[in-house]
Write a protein that holds these residues in place. Structure first.
Motif, PDB file in Angstrom:
ATOM      1  N   ASP A 232      36.726  35.600  33.537  1.00  0.00           N
ATOM      2  CA  ASP A 232      37.293  36.476  34.757  1.00  0.00           C
ATOM      3  C   ASP A 232      38.651  36.739  34.242  1.00  0.00           C
ATOM      4  OD1 ASP A 232      34.916  35.973  36.124  1.00  0.00           O
ATOM      5  OD2 ASP A 232      35.544  34.666  37.318  1.00  0.00           O
TER       6      ASP A 232
ATOM      7  N   HIS B 159      39.917  40.810  34.357  1.00  0.00           N
ATOM      8  CA  HIS B 159      41.068  41.224  35.273  1.00  0.00           C
ATOM      9  C   HIS B 159      42.350  41.703  34.616  1.00  0.00           C
ATOM     10  CE1 HIS B 159      39.395  38.256  38.565  1.00  0.00           C
ATOM     11  NE2 HIS B 159      38.896  39.132  38.541  1.00  0.00           N
TER      12      HIS B 159
ATOM     13  N   ASP C 163      27.223  37.976  36.650  1.00  0.00           N
ATOM     14  CA  ASP C 163      28.292  36.979  37.202  1.00  0.00           C
ATOM     15  C   ASP C 163      27.848  35.523  36.541  1.00  0.00           C
ATOM     16  OD1 ASP C 163      30.114  35.796  38.792  1.00  0.00           O
ATOM     17  OD2 ASP C 163      28.525  35.800  40.569  1.00  0.00           O
TER      18      ASP C 163
END
Length: 493
Positions: free
Chosen positions: A62, A66, A57
């Motif tokens: 992101d 995604h 993380d």
């Protein structure tokens, strides 16, 4: 299991198991998924197959991940037949940085470095998606290498940014950036950068071998840790490797035939090999007209040598005024103060270093207050009460200015140590101590080498044309030959 060597790191190789569940379990245990909150494992089912994503993380873009997950969610089972791996790599994962790994340990190490690992049921290789991003500060001009005119960008702590800044200035097809990792536990990314058609291939191989032979668990201080491994003389205060945070300076050295070492986590790039004179050059000299640049270089040389010799010489003349001609009889303190001169010098030297360290640890908003305290409450009062002689403060200030005018911070620190040693031997043995101290310093520096290159080249061994380029800032159109000590494959510019 087999063992393999990579950049000085001995790693165990663990081939993938036949069972998808075993592979996922092994990676979860290897990465400490259940123990570290920032280690993410996504258990997914796409196209009727179990899939697992492992990532850190904060290291992943992101939006890209995604987007890829959205594409995978739309797959039907028959779209992955007959070869799921090839279908995923060439059709259903439209991303530029994809790799395959058959080694679970290597895949885990890659995840820790930032890429995402995709484990697919029924596929005997792990897909590495290099969609990483690192926390990074903005590009800004380095504090230690400021120029009046010129570029304002500087290297940062991320190796990819630094290689991009370098390649932006060198669009040469033979520019090479070779990747390796150093440190058994840290697995620090290191890049060896050079221009293949120019740099000496033997030097490149020698440097790679030295880096690969480094056997340590981590590089906590990045480039300084590597410096101590490859420079050899641990107690030698003089730097044999030049550092720069300016991409234009790094590019100029690459065109000469130098080799750069770029370490992830450090904004300083190592330039090898480098001589004593490289540490006295600055980009500002080449941002001005040749005559102006030559003047700036002469002033810098004067300041450097004055920072070493002016204090011991003044102390010698103060103790032995008979050595001075009548025209210079004014040199020497009229009021020596309550403390012996040698004690005054030593206290002042230590005081300046304490002030320098205090300035580093002081917030910038309080820097002005610290300067006032040092200049008025300490310096002026010490002279008024008779603790220091005013001449001592004057000559110490000149030496300090010469030290701060030295472009290389490491060379400036070495100057302080040399100056202190010369002060001590002059105080103990007088004229003989000064002469012997300076002679030993010259012999010591002239005996040094940087990657088998004489440290004082081209002064020792003597070579007039290169020495002229060292002493004077020569016009660029007249510099049609690369430095001979680098043994470049292409000596002509």
């Amino acid at each position: 299991m087999r063992r393999r060597l990579r950049g000085g790191c001995v790693l165990e190789e663990q081939r993938l198991f036949d069972s998808y569940e075993k592979n996922v379990s092994y990676l979860k245990d290897r990465l400490g998924v259940e123990e570290s909150f920032d280690m993410v494992h996504l258990d997914l089912v796409y196209a009727g197959r179990g899939m697992s994503l492992f990532l850190v993380d904060g290291f992943v873009k992101d939006d890209i991940l995604h987007y890829l997950m959205k594409l995978l969610s739309r797959l039907d089972p028959d779209q992955l037949e007959p070869d799921p791996l090839e279908k995923l790599l060439k059709t259903h994962l439209p991303y530029v940085e994809l790799e395959k790994k058959k080694d679970l340990n290597a895949a885990a190490d890659w995840v820790l470095a930032g890429p995402t690992a995709l484990v697919v049921e029924g596929v005997d290789e792990i897909i590495m998606i290099d969609a990483r991003t690192y926390p990074v500060r903005g590009l800004q001009e380095p504090d230690l290498e400021r120029v009046v005119r010129g570029s304002r960008d500087g290297f940062v702590e991320t190796i990819i940014f630094n290689t991009a800044l370098t390649r932006r200035r060198i669009r040469d097809r033979s520019l090479r950036m070779e990747y390796l990792q150093v440190g058994r536990r840290s697995l620090t990314d290191v890049c060896i950068c050079y221009i293949k058609d120019i740099a000496d291939s033997d030097r490149v191989e020698e440097l790679k071998n030295v880096l690969q032979e480094i056997d340590t668990d981590a590089l906590p201080m990045a480039e300084k840790t590597i410096d101590e491994y490859i420079s050899g003389r641990y107690w030698n205060p003089y730097p044999v490797i030049r550092y720069t945070e300016r991409p234009d300076t790094a590019a100029a050295h690459l065109y000469e035939g130098h080799i750069l070492v770029i370490i992830d986590g450090s904004p300083s790039v190592m330039i090898t090999p480098s001589t004593f004179w490289h540490h006295l050059q600055h980009a500002e000299e080449y941002r001005q007209k040749p005559l102006v640049g030559a003047y700036l270089r002469a002033v810098r040389f004067f300041g450097f040598f004055a920072s070493i010799f002016i204090l011991p010489l003044y102390f010698l003349f103060s103790k032995r005024p008979d050595l001075l001609p009548e025209a210079l009889a004014f040199i020497g303190p009229t009021d020596t103060g309550t403390l012996p001169l040698i004690i005054q010098f030593l206290i002042a030297e230590v005081g300046i270093d304490m002030l320098r360290m205090a300035a580093i640890h002081t917030p910038s908003t309080l820097g002005t207050a610290l300067g006032l305290v040092a200049a008025i409450l300490i310096g002026q009062v010490a002279v008024e009460v008779g603790m220091f002689s005013s001449e001592v403060v004057l000559y110490l200030a000149l030496a300090a200015i010469g030290t701060f005018a030295t472009p290389s911070y490491e060379l400036g620190l070495a100057d302080r140590i040399t100056r202190l040693v010369l002060l001590l031997v002059t105080g103990l043995f007088g004229l003989k101590g000064y002469v012997v101290g300076v002679t030993l310093w010259l012999l010591y520096v002239s005996s040094m080498k940087s990657f088998k290159t004489p440290y004082l080249w081209p002064f020792l061994p003597f070579s007039w044309k290169p020495l002229r380029d060292v002493l004077l800032r020569s016009p660029i159109p007249l510099k049609n030959r690369r430095p001979a000590f680098l043994h470049p494959d292409d000596p002509d510019r």
